[in-house]
Scaffold this motif. Structure first.
Motif, PDB file in Angstrom:
ATOM      1  N   THR A   1       0.847  -1.201   0.000  1.00 21.33           N
ATOM      2  CA  THR A   1       0.000   0.000   0.000  1.00 21.33           C
ATOM      3  C   THR A   1       0.878   1.244   0.000  1.00 21.33           C
ATOM      4  OG1 THR A   1      -1.735  -1.170   1.211  1.00 21.33           O
ATOM      5  CG2 THR A   1      -1.835   1.220   1.211  1.00 21.33           C
ATOM      6  N   ARG A   2       1.934   1.211   0.800  1.00 19.66           N
ATOM      7  CA  ARG A   2       2.860   2.344   0.864  1.00 19.66           C
ATOM      8  C   ARG A   2       3.591   2.532  -0.461  1.00 19.66           C
ATOM      9  NH1 ARG A   2       2.737   6.803   2.568  1.00 19.66           N
ATOM     10  NH2 ARG A   2       1.815   5.862   4.446  1.00 19.66           N
TER      11      ARG A   2
ATOM     12  N   SER B   1      -8.797 -20.045  12.371  1.00 20.16           N
ATOM     13  CA  SER B   1      -8.725 -19.318  11.096  1.00 20.16           C
ATOM     14  C   SER B   1      -8.089 -17.947  11.283  1.00 20.16           C
ATOM     15  CB  SER B   1     -10.128 -19.166  10.496  1.00 20.16           C
ATOM     16  OG  SER B   1     -10.987 -18.474  11.395  1.00 20.16           O
ATOM     17  N   ILE B   2      -6.984 -17.902  12.026  1.00 23.06           N
ATOM     18  CA  ILE B   2      -6.354 -16.628  12.349  1.00 23.06           C
ATOM     19  C   ILE B   2      -5.926 -15.865  11.099  1.00 23.06           C
ATOM     20  CG2 ILE B   2      -4.378 -15.560  13.524  1.00 23.06           C
ATOM     21  CD1 ILE B   2      -4.456 -17.909  15.487  1.00 23.06           C
ATOM     22  N   ALA B   3      -5.410 -16.579  10.083  1.00 24.15           N
ATOM     23  CA  ALA B   3      -4.849 -15.916   8.901  1.00 24.15           C
ATOM     24  C   ALA B   3      -5.876 -15.633   7.817  1.00 24.15           C
ATOM     25  CB  ALA B   3      -3.730 -16.780   8.318  1.00 24.15           C
ATOM     26  N   ARG B   4      -7.046 -16.210   7.909  1.00 19.52           N
ATOM     27  CA  ARG B   4      -7.991 -16.181   6.793  1.00 19.52           C
ATOM     28  C   ARG B   4      -8.350 -14.772   6.347  1.00 19.52           C
ATOM     29  NH1 ARG B   4     -14.004 -18.457   7.561  1.00 19.52           N
ATOM     30  NH2 ARG B   4     -13.810 -16.889   9.182  1.00 19.52           N
ATOM     31  N   ASP B   5      -8.699 -13.913   7.277  1.00 20.31           N
ATOM     32  CA  ASP B   5      -9.142 -12.563   6.910  1.00 20.31           C
ATOM     33  C   ASP B   5      -8.037 -11.756   6.250  1.00 20.31           C
ATOM     34  OD1 ASP B   5     -11.604 -13.180   7.887  1.00 20.31           O
ATOM     35  OD2 ASP B   5     -11.360 -12.105   9.792  1.00 20.31           O
ATOM     36  N   TYR B   6      -6.795 -11.983   6.660  1.00 18.27           N
ATOM     37  CA  TYR B   6      -5.685 -11.225   6.080  1.00 18.27           C
ATOM     38  C   TYR B   6      -5.363 -11.719   4.670  1.00 18.27           C
ATOM     39  CZ  TYR B   6      -5.309  -9.483  10.795  1.00 18.27           C
ATOM     40  OH  TYR B   6      -5.599  -8.894  11.996  1.00 18.27           O
ATOM     41  N   LEU B   7      -5.527 -13.026   4.435  1.00 18.71           N
ATOM     42  CA  LEU B   7      -5.348 -13.536   3.078  1.00 18.71           C
ATOM     43  C   LEU B   7      -6.512 -13.099   2.185  1.00 18.71           C
ATOM     44  CD1 LEU B   7      -3.993 -17.116   3.835  1.00 18.71           C
ATOM     45  CD2 LEU B   7      -2.733 -15.139   2.971  1.00 18.71           C
ATOM     46  N   ALA B   8      -7.701 -13.028   2.747  1.00 19.76           N
ATOM     47  CA  ALA B   8      -8.842 -12.523   1.973  1.00 19.76           C
ATOM     48  C   ALA B   8      -8.613 -11.070   1.576  1.00 19.76           C
ATOM     49  CB  ALA B   8     -10.126 -12.672   2.783  1.00 19.76           C
ATOM     50  N   LEU B   9      -7.972 -10.310   2.444  1.00 15.31           N
ATOM     51  CA  LEU B   9      -7.658  -8.918   2.125  1.00 15.31           C
ATOM     52  C   LEU B   9      -6.729  -8.836   0.920  1.00 15.31           C
ATOM     53  CD1 LEU B   9      -8.000  -5.947   3.080  1.00 15.31           C
ATOM     54  CD2 LEU B   9      -5.935  -6.262   4.445  1.00 15.31           C
ATOM     55  N   ILE B  10      -5.699  -9.694   0.890  1.00 16.32           N
ATOM     56  CA  ILE B  10      -4.797  -9.712  -0.260  1.00 16.32           C
ATOM     57  C   ILE B  10      -5.524 -10.211  -1.508  1.00 16.32           C
ATOM     58  CG2 ILE B  10      -2.802 -10.912  -1.244  1.00 16.32           C
ATOM     59  CD1 ILE B  10      -1.405 -10.646   1.380  1.00 16.32           C
ATOM     60  N   ALA B  11      -6.365 -11.235  -1.339  1.00 21.59           N
ATOM     61  CA  ALA B  11      -7.082 -11.791  -2.492  1.00 21.59           C
ATOM     62  C   ALA B  11      -7.988 -10.743  -3.142  1.00 21.59           C
ATOM     63  CB  ALA B  11      -7.902 -13.004  -2.062  1.00 21.59           C
ATOM     64  N   THR B  12      -8.641  -9.930  -2.329  1.00 26.10           N
ATOM     65  CA  THR B  12      -9.598  -8.957  -2.871  1.00 26.10           C
ATOM     66  C   THR B  12      -8.960  -7.617  -3.224  1.00 26.10           C
ATOM     67  OG1 THR B  12     -10.172  -8.312  -0.594  1.00 26.10           O
ATOM     68  CG2 THR B  12     -11.555  -9.977  -1.658  1.00 26.10           C
ATOM     69  N   GLN B  13      -7.881  -7.240  -2.527  1.00 26.60           N
ATOM     70  CA  GLN B  13      -7.295  -5.918  -2.733  1.00 26.60           C
ATOM     71  C   GLN B  13      -5.859  -5.943  -3.248  1.00 26.60           C
ATOM     72  OE1 GLN B  13      -9.163  -3.142  -2.215  1.00 26.60           O
ATOM     73  NE2 GLN B  13     -10.884  -4.428  -1.562  1.00 26.60           N
ATOM     74  N   GLY B  14      -5.176  -7.084  -3.072  1.00 30.04           N
ATOM     75  CA  GLY B  14      -3.738  -7.125  -3.348  1.00 30.04           C
ATOM     76  C   GLY B  14      -3.361  -6.866  -4.789  1.00 30.04           C
ATOM     77  N   ARG B  15      -4.240  -7.256  -5.721  1.00 30.80           N
ATOM     78  CA  ARG B  15      -3.895  -7.130  -7.135  1.00 30.80           C
ATOM     79  C   ARG B  15      -3.537  -5.709  -7.524  1.00 30.80           C
ATOM     80  NH1 ARG B  15      -8.037  -7.004 -12.178  1.00 30.80           N
ATOM     81  NH2 ARG B  15      -6.470  -6.588 -13.770  1.00 30.80           N
ATOM     82  N   LYS B  16      -4.320  -4.748  -7.060  1.00 32.32           N
ATOM     83  CA  LYS B  16      -4.071  -3.365  -7.471  1.00 32.32           C
ATOM     84  C   LYS B  16      -2.818  -2.782  -6.836  1.00 32.32           C
ATOM     85  CE  LYS B  16      -7.583  -1.803  -4.161  1.00 32.32           C
ATOM     86  NZ  LYS B  16      -8.945  -1.235  -4.057  1.00 32.32           N
ATOM     87  N   PHE B  17      -2.274  -3.477  -5.826  1.00 30.76           N
ATOM     88  CA  PHE B  17      -1.041  -3.024  -5.195  1.00 30.76           C
ATOM     89  C   PHE B  17       0.185  -3.815  -5.649  1.00 30.76           C
ATOM     90  CE2 PHE B  17      -4.319  -2.027  -1.891  1.00 30.76           C
ATOM     91  CZ  PHE B  17      -4.291  -0.660  -2.082  1.00 30.76           C
ATOM     92  N   GLY B  18      -0.017  -4.931  -6.378  1.00 33.38           N
ATOM     93  CA  GLY B  18       1.112  -5.697  -6.887  1.00 33.38           C
ATOM     94  C   GLY B  18       1.389  -7.007  -6.178  1.00 33.38           C
ATOM     95  N   ILE B  19       0.487  -7.446  -5.277  1.00 35.03           N
ATOM     96  CA  ILE B  19       0.666  -8.724  -4.582  1.00 35.03           C
ATOM     97  C   ILE B  19      -0.185  -9.785  -5.265  1.00 35.03           C
ATOM     98  CG2 ILE B  19       0.690  -9.894  -2.365  1.00 35.03           C
ATOM     99  CD1 ILE B  19       0.315  -7.185  -1.019  1.00 35.03           C
ATOM    100  N   SER B  20       0.445 -10.883  -5.643  1.00 38.97           N
ATOM    101  CA  SER B  20      -0.269 -11.997  -6.262  1.00 38.97           C
ATOM    102  C   SER B  20      -0.254 -13.200  -5.322  1.00 38.97           C
ATOM    103  CB  SER B  20       0.384 -12.392  -7.585  1.00 38.97           C
ATOM    104  OG  SER B  20       0.484 -11.289  -8.457  1.00 38.97           O
ATOM    105  N   LEU B  21      -1.353 -13.933  -5.308  1.00 36.42           N
ATOM    106  CA  LEU B  21      -1.442 -15.167  -4.535  1.00 36.42           C
ATOM    107  C   LEU B  21      -1.327 -16.371  -5.459  1.00 36.42           C
ATOM    108  CD1 LEU B  21      -4.398 -14.623  -2.020  1.00 36.42           C
ATOM    109  CD2 LEU B  21      -1.984 -14.881  -1.443  1.00 36.42           C
ATOM    110  N   LEU B  22      -0.616 -17.395  -5.006  1.00 38.74           N
ATOM    111  CA  LEU B  22      -0.633 -18.696  -5.666  1.00 38.74           C
ATOM    112  C   LEU B  22      -1.013 -19.710  -4.599  1.00 38.74           C
ATOM    113  CD1 LEU B  22       2.022 -20.110  -8.153  1.00 38.74           C
ATOM    114  CD2 LEU B  22       0.690 -21.563  -6.629  1.00 38.74           C
TER     115      LEU B  22
END
Length: 560
Positions: free
Chosen positions: A405-406, A438-459
């Motif tokens: 984001t920064r 499910s401690i990590a789930r919400d943070y991975l969902a954040l990357i899945a839904t928002q990460g693309r426009k910032f340059g983070i890709s999930l595999l």
């Protein structure tokens, strides 16, 4: 004469009458009967011209004019074995193939046919020329060439690296070749062609559940290079005996990237597994942490060296009849804090005021593209429970989101691929996979839904896609599907947005090392069967030597 012979050898069959722009039936030649398999791609030379259509073989069928149900020979076949032998000698069986037509070759996306193939059009092997088939130059920058199209050695599938930002899912049951295929893909992403003979690597972080990718760390340590990657660094937990090996670091994290509210949620989720979180308890702990951070303490200090300050403030706020925090709520919070402090900080040494997995590290590996492997295997994370691993993944996801984001705000364009093996353990679909945390789930969902426009890709890599959180899964737009369990077929087909029926039926019986590639990265524009290419780095994880071991055990015994 030679040219005619080569052309004839490529003919697999001829189109019969009744073809449409979507489907045709062909009778195979003797050559075609030997090499054509269901799922294979073939060409159709259209309308007596040089135009070529690409089709997939949906079904093969052996036909015979004599051996038909209910024909004139039925009673004779029933009564006489000699007659059956005679009929076999005069019968001339042949093979027909149902061809699902994909589109016209030579243009990106393979556009549909303007009219059907005509009877007699030749069915041929595909030429090994990507530009002729797909309209894509084999030297085009930003394109990696994956494996071999099923049935053709030396004819790979073009994948567009630009579209990796829309996330990738790799799925397959144990023994399907899934992890081997992911490793092969990572090798390709470590040597992305830029043009003029130059290559580059995509920065990567691998959450390695079972040590499947440690071969890349070993090769880098021994050879000093791996593709265009600057470094390959392995992270292990502080209690691992491997923490002092070359290019290996202890993983220690801080919670200072989180807000007091987020930290409170994590602590209570760690106690309950993320299920049935009590809002009153979270709010109360949020208040305690917020008050102390306003006094100058960091969140990590409060959960490590200064934990007594948290206990004291919690007691103060729960003392007396009109206390803002009920004493039972305070007791539940104290229990959660004790568990978090004892296990995360004292027992496993993960939480630290001097973290090793930092924002500066992300700056470095995205400026000098490198691979980080977080080793959660039995050697890399001995005795570490899933809750702690989830906490580490949540921290990494939150850190990446904060950093990227920064970068975006600063106009500093960077990219990174986050690979997560056993994705169902970090972004679980709790309806189908009730692992209880499910401690990590919400943070991975954040990357899945928002990460693309910032340059983070999930595999995402998983044996059971139905066990992965549907929000995270729905953001995946490229799919590499190996052999899967029957219960997952419908789930996959729906998530992909529909697969051709013949490919969908094959998902439960794909050979090891064969997969369906579909989605945005696939530049063919249609799902295709592919045989995974050979890795440059051998895959030692999962290899067995049963016979060799038994031979050694029995060597030297009497009677050998």
């Amino acid at each position: 004469m030679r040219e005619k012979s080569e052309t004839t050898s490529r003919v697999l069959g001829v189109v019969l009458s009744g073809a449409t722009t979507k489907q045709a039936i062909a009778q195979l030649t003797e050559h075609g009967e030997k090499i054509v398999n269901e799922g294979m791609l073939v060409g159709i030379q259209l309308w007596g011209s040089e135009r070529l259509a690409i089709a997939r073989v949906e079904k093969l069928r052996i036909e015979s004019d004599i051996f038909k149900p209910g024909d004139a020979w039925s009673e004779l076949r029933r009564e006489s074995l000699d007659a059956l032998t005679m009929l076999e000698s005069v019968s001339s069986p042949y093979v027909t193939a149902v061809l699902n037509i994909i589109g016209l070759a030579g243009e990106p996306g393979l556009p549909p046919l303007p009219r059907p193939p005509k009877p007699g059009d030749k069915v041929v092997e595909l030429p090994r020329d990507p530009s002729l088939l797909f309209g894509i130059d084999e030297n085009r920058p930003g394109v990696i060439w994956y494996g071999d199209i099923y049935g053709y050695q030396g004819l790979p599938v073009p994948l567009d690296v630009e579209n990796i930002t829309m996330h990738v899912g790799v799925f397959g049951e144990t023994g399907s070749g899934k992890s081997y295929g992911v490793g092969y893909l990572l090798e390709l992403l470590s040597q992305i062609p830029l043009g003029n003979g130059k290559t580059a690597a995509l920065p990567m972080i691998v959450i390695d559940a079972n040590g499947d990718y440690l071969d890349y760390h070993h090769v880098f340590v021994t050879r000093g290079s791996l593709g265009a990657l600057h470094k390959v660094i392995r992270f292990v937990t502080p209690r691992s005996r491997l923490r002092s090996t070359p290019f290996t670091r202890e993983i220690k994290i801080s919670l200072d990237f989180f807000t007091p509210r987020e930290a409170a949620e994590i602590i209570m989720m760690y106690k309950t597994g993320g299920l049935d979180i009590n809002e009153m308890q979270v709010s109360a702990l949020d208040r305690v942490i917020s008050e102390l951070t306003e006094e100058g303490y960091t969140i990590t200090e409060l959960l490590t060296n200064e934990i007594n300050l948290v206990y004291e403030r919690l007691e103060e706020l729960s003392r007396g009849r009109d206390a803002p925090i009920h004493h039972q709520t305070a007791r539940a919070i104290r229990s959660a804090l004790d568990k978090f402090y004892r296990e995360v900080y004292k027992q496993h040494g993960i939480l630290s005021t001097e973290p090793t997995f930092t924002g500066e590290l992300i700056d470095d590996i995205t400026r000098n593209p490198s691979m980080l492997i977080v080793d959660f295997s039995a050697d890399g994370a001995p005795g570490v429970p899933l809750q702690v691993k989830q906490l580490i993944v949540a921290y990494i996801a939150r850190l990446l989101y904060e950093k990227f984001t920064r970068y975006k705000v600063d106009g500093d364009e960077r990219y990174l691929l986050l690979i997560i093996e056993e994705a169902q353990n970090y972004a679980p679909n709790l309806r189908n996979y009730p692992i209880g945390m499910s401690i990590a789930r919400d943070y991975l969902a954040l990357i899945a839904t928002q990460g693309r426009k910032f340059g983070i890709s999930l595999l995402l890599v998983s044996q059971r896609p139905a066990f992965v959180d549907p929000v995270v899964l729905s953001m995946t737009n490229t799919w590499i599907i190996h052999r899967v369990a029957p219960d997952d077929v419908h789930y996959i087909a729906r998530a992909v947005g529909g697969l051709p029926e013949d490919l969908e039926k094959r998902l439960t019986s794909l050979p090891r090392g064969v997969a369906v590639i579909a989605g945005q990265m696939n530049m063919i524009g249609h799902p295709v069967l592919v045989r995974v290419g050979k890795r440059k780095v051998s895959h030692r994880m999962g290899m067995t030597r049963v016979v060799e071991t038994l031979r050694r055990l029995y060597s030297g015994r009497n009677g050998d």
